[in-house]
Design a protein around this motif. Sequence first.
Motif, PDB file in Angstrom:
ATOM      1  N   VAL A 242      -0.201   9.277  -4.478  1.00  9.76           N
ATOM      2  CA  VAL A 242      -1.536   9.284  -3.883  1.00  9.76           C
ATOM      3  C   VAL A 242      -1.654  10.429  -2.876  1.00  9.76           C
ATOM      4  O   VAL A 242      -0.782  10.633  -2.043  1.00  9.76           O
ATOM      5  CB  VAL A 242      -1.813   7.914  -3.208  1.00  9.76           C
ATOM      6  N   ASP A 243      -2.760  11.165  -2.987  1.00  9.05           N
ATOM      7  CA  ASP A 243      -3.038  12.259  -2.054  1.00  9.05           C
ATOM      8  C   ASP A 243      -3.759  11.776  -0.804  1.00  9.05           C
ATOM      9  O   ASP A 243      -3.618  12.358   0.263  1.00  9.05           O
ATOM     10  CB  ASP A 243      -3.904  13.326  -2.742  1.00  9.05           C
ATOM     11  N   LEU A 244      -4.550  10.723  -0.953  1.00  7.67           N
ATOM     12  CA  LEU A 244      -5.353  10.242   0.167  1.00  7.67           C
ATOM     13  C   LEU A 244      -5.589   8.744   0.026  1.00  7.67           C
ATOM     14  O   LEU A 244      -6.023   8.275  -1.029  1.00  7.67           O
ATOM     15  CB  LEU A 244      -6.702  10.972   0.210  1.00  7.67           C
ATOM     16  N   ILE A 245      -5.307   8.010   1.096  1.00  6.19           N
ATOM     17  CA  ILE A 245      -5.632   6.581   1.155  1.00  6.19           C
ATOM     18  C   ILE A 245      -6.955   6.450   1.884  1.00  6.19           C
ATOM     19  O   ILE A 245      -7.130   6.997   2.984  1.00  6.19           O
ATOM     20  CB  ILE A 245      -4.543   5.783   1.896  1.00  6.19           C
ATOM     21  N   VAL A 246      -7.895   5.723   1.284  1.00  6.95           N
ATOM     22  CA  VAL A 246      -9.200   5.506   1.900  1.00  6.95           C
ATOM     23  C   VAL A 246      -9.345   4.015   2.206  1.00  6.95           C
ATOM     24  O   VAL A 246      -9.613   3.224   1.309  1.00  6.95           O
ATOM     25  CB  VAL A 246     -10.351   5.988   0.986  1.00  6.95           C
TER      26      VAL A 246
ATOM     27  N   ILE B   8       0.842  -1.208   0.000  1.00  2.00           N
ATOM     28  CA  ILE B   8       0.000   0.000   0.000  1.00  2.00           C
ATOM     29  C   ILE B   8       0.874   1.253   0.000  1.00  2.00           C
ATOM     30  O   ILE B   8       0.634   2.206  -0.760  1.00  2.00           O
ATOM     31  CB  ILE B   8      -0.970   0.007   1.202  1.00  2.00           C
ATOM     32  N   LEU B   9       1.897   1.265   0.838  1.00  2.00           N
ATOM     33  CA  LEU B   9       2.788   2.430   0.905  1.00  2.00           C
ATOM     34  C   LEU B   9       3.581   2.609  -0.384  1.00  2.00           C
ATOM     35  O   LEU B   9       3.768   3.738  -0.858  1.00  2.00           O
ATOM     36  CB  LEU B   9       3.723   2.322   2.109  1.00  2.00           C
ATOM     37  N   ALA B  10       4.023   1.512  -0.992  1.00  2.00           N
ATOM     38  CA  ALA B  10       4.765   1.596  -2.253  1.00  2.00           C
ATOM     39  C   ALA B  10       3.878   2.117  -3.381  1.00  2.00           C
ATOM     40  O   ALA B  10       4.283   2.991  -4.158  1.00  2.00           O
ATOM     41  CB  ALA B  10       5.347   0.228  -2.615  1.00  2.00           C
TER      42      ALA B  10
ATOM     43  N   VAL C  96       7.182   8.077  10.769  1.00  2.00           N
ATOM     44  CA  VAL C  96       7.559   9.450  11.119  1.00  2.00           C
ATOM     45  C   VAL C  96       6.675  10.446  10.373  1.00  2.00           C
ATOM     46  O   VAL C  96       6.144  11.388  10.949  1.00  2.00           O
ATOM     47  CB  VAL C  96       9.053   9.705  10.818  1.00  2.00           C
ATOM     48  N   SER C  97       6.526  10.256   9.074  1.00  2.00           N
ATOM     49  CA  SER C  97       5.648  11.137   8.289  1.00  2.00           C
ATOM     50  C   SER C  97       4.724  10.253   7.445  1.00  2.00           C
ATOM     51  O   SER C  97       4.982   9.996   6.273  1.00  2.00           O
ATOM     52  CB  SER C  97       6.464  12.087   7.413  1.00  2.00           C
ATOM     53  N   PRO C  98       3.649   9.767   8.068  1.00  2.00           N
ATOM     54  CA  PRO C  98       2.740   8.848   7.375  1.00  2.00           C
ATOM     55  C   PRO C  98       1.963   9.552   6.262  1.00  2.00           C
ATOM     56  O   PRO C  98       1.774  10.770   6.298  1.00  2.00           O
ATOM     57  CB  PRO C  98       1.795   8.376   8.479  1.00  2.00           C
ATOM     58  N   PRO C  99       1.510   8.776   5.281  1.00  2.00           N
ATOM     59  CA  PRO C  99       0.674   9.365   4.237  1.00  2.00           C
ATOM     60  C   PRO C  99      -0.679   9.778   4.825  1.00  2.00           C
ATOM     61  O   PRO C  99      -1.055   9.334   5.914  1.00  2.00           O
ATOM     62  CB  PRO C  99       0.509   8.219   3.231  1.00  2.00           C
ATOM     63  N   LYS C 100      -1.393  10.595   4.104  1.00  2.00           N
ATOM     64  CA  LYS C 100      -2.708  11.047   4.550  1.00  2.00           C
ATOM     65  C   LYS C 100      -3.707   9.899   4.364  1.00  2.00           C
ATOM     66  O   LYS C 100      -3.814   9.341   3.272  1.00  2.00           O
ATOM     67  CB  LYS C 100      -3.132  12.276   3.762  1.00  2.00           C
ATOM     68  N   VAL C 101      -4.403   9.577   5.443  1.00  2.00           N
ATOM     69  CA  VAL C 101      -5.357   8.463   5.442  1.00  2.00           C
ATOM     70  C   VAL C 101      -6.696   8.961   5.952  1.00  2.00           C
ATOM     71  O   VAL C 101      -6.757   9.669   6.966  1.00  2.00           O
ATOM     72  CB  VAL C 101      -4.849   7.300   6.321  1.00  2.00           C
ATOM     73  N   PHE C 102      -7.766   8.578   5.267  1.00  2.00           N
ATOM     74  CA  PHE C 102      -9.113   8.954   5.680  1.00  2.00           C
ATOM     75  C   PHE C 102      -9.606   7.935   6.716  1.00  2.00           C
ATOM     76  O   PHE C 102     -10.405   7.053   6.429  1.00  2.00           O
ATOM     77  CB  PHE C 102     -10.046   9.002   4.470  1.00  2.00           C
ATOM     78  N   ALA C 103      -9.061   8.043   7.916  1.00  2.00           N
ATOM     79  CA  ALA C 103      -9.430   7.148   9.011  1.00  2.00           C
ATOM     80  C   ALA C 103      -8.905   7.737  10.311  1.00  2.00           C
ATOM     81  O   ALA C 103      -7.963   8.529  10.308  1.00  2.00           O
ATOM     82  CB  ALA C 103      -8.839   5.758   8.796  1.00  2.00           C
ATOM     83  N   SER C 104      -9.491   7.321  11.387  1.00  2.00           N
ATOM     84  CA  SER C 104      -9.044   7.752  12.707  1.00  2.00           C
ATOM     85  C   SER C 104      -7.789   7.000  13.115  1.00  2.00           C
ATOM     86  O   SER C 104      -7.363   6.065  12.432  1.00  2.00           O
ATOM     87  CB  SER C 104     -10.155   7.492  13.735  1.00  2.00           C
ATOM     88  N   ASP C 105      -7.241   7.380  14.255  1.00  2.00           N
ATOM     89  CA  ASP C 105      -6.075   6.682  14.788  1.00  2.00           C
ATOM     90  C   ASP C 105      -6.476   5.274  15.241  1.00  2.00           C
ATOM     91  O   ASP C 105      -7.656   4.964  15.409  1.00  2.00           O
ATOM     92  CB  ASP C 105      -5.485   7.481  15.953  1.00  2.00           C
ATOM     93  N   PHE C 106      -5.474   4.434  15.473  1.00  2.00           N
ATOM     94  CA  PHE C 106      -5.706   3.029  15.801  1.00  2.00           C
ATOM     95  C   PHE C 106      -6.572   2.861  17.047  1.00  2.00           C
ATOM     96  O   PHE C 106      -7.519   2.071  17.046  1.00  2.00           O
ATOM     97  CB  PHE C 106      -4.369   2.292  15.969  1.00  2.00           C
ATOM     98  N   HIS C 107      -6.278   3.589  18.111  1.00  2.00           N
ATOM     99  CA  HIS C 107      -7.039   3.426  19.354  1.00  2.00           C
ATOM    100  C   HIS C 107      -8.528   3.744  19.143  1.00  2.00           C
ATOM    101  O   HIS C 107      -9.398   3.015  19.622  1.00  2.00           O
ATOM    102  CB  HIS C 107      -6.461   4.303  20.471  1.00  2.00           C
ATOM    103  N   THR C 108      -8.803   4.810  18.432  1.00  2.00           N
ATOM    104  CA  THR C 108     -10.204   5.172  18.156  1.00  2.00           C
ATOM    105  C   THR C 108     -10.886   4.108  17.312  1.00  2.00           C
ATOM    106  O   THR C 108     -12.010   3.693  17.606  1.00  2.00           O
ATOM    107  CB  THR C 108     -10.275   6.537  17.451  1.00  2.00           C
ATOM    108  N   LEU C 109     -10.201   3.641  16.263  1.00  2.00           N
ATOM    109  CA  LEU C 109     -10.778   2.598  15.413  1.00  2.00           C
ATOM    110  C   LEU C 109     -11.047   1.324  16.198  1.00  2.00           C
ATOM    111  O   LEU C 109     -12.088   0.677  16.020  1.00  2.00           O
ATOM    112  CB  LEU C 109      -9.851   2.299  14.233  1.00  2.00           C
ATOM    113  N   LEU C 110     -10.112   0.948  17.051  1.00  2.00           N
ATOM    114  CA  LEU C 110     -10.277  -0.254  17.858  1.00  2.00           C
ATOM    115  C   LEU C 110     -11.495  -0.125  18.765  1.00  2.00           C
ATOM    116  O   LEU C 110     -12.299  -1.048  18.890  1.00  2.00           O
ATOM    117  CB  LEU C 110      -9.017  -0.506  18.688  1.00  2.00           C
TER     118      LEU C 110
END
Length: 166
Positions: free
Chosen positions: A74-78, A65-67, A95-109
């Motif tokens: 990619v401007d946004l990963i959904v 996905i990152l590659a 360190v500098s993650p791509p822009k993702v249309f999702a909350s952080d891991f704790h919130t998602l969990l």
Amino acid sequence: MKTILLTSGTGAFSLGLARALHRAGNRVIATDCWEKVVCRYSRAVESFHHVPSPALATSAWVDAILAISKEQRVDLIVPVFEEALYLARALEQQVSPPKVFASDFHTLLTLHNKWLFNRRARELSLPVPESRLLTSRDDALNAFSENSDRVFKPVYSRWASHIVVR
């Protein structure tokens, strides 16, 4: 025009999302661990990439996905389904993650885990059904022996799978 990567090309939801994003003037890229998925054949999707399974080969999936994201600018990963959890967990270390249309891991969990979700809703004074977490075989046998209607759900499940109504 933005380039948007969908992490799943499977099913009507993914197709509807791809079409809506395309109609809005975006360049849409889809990925999936299955080779023959509906988005692969859609005119709304500019390119399709077969990737490893996020559940069975998480590190390889994240790397893919990152590659693809970098290669395709990619401007946004959904994340379309529960791949959001895998991606959010992996990106916590970036360190500098791509822009993702999702909350952080704790919130998602908290939102995905039925027990944690129920507890959080109760904390917010929302009406929720009486619930308890069964953590052992004895817990389950005791709950089954009670004379009242019960619904048993795994804390993680999709599409009402593995639900028992008693």
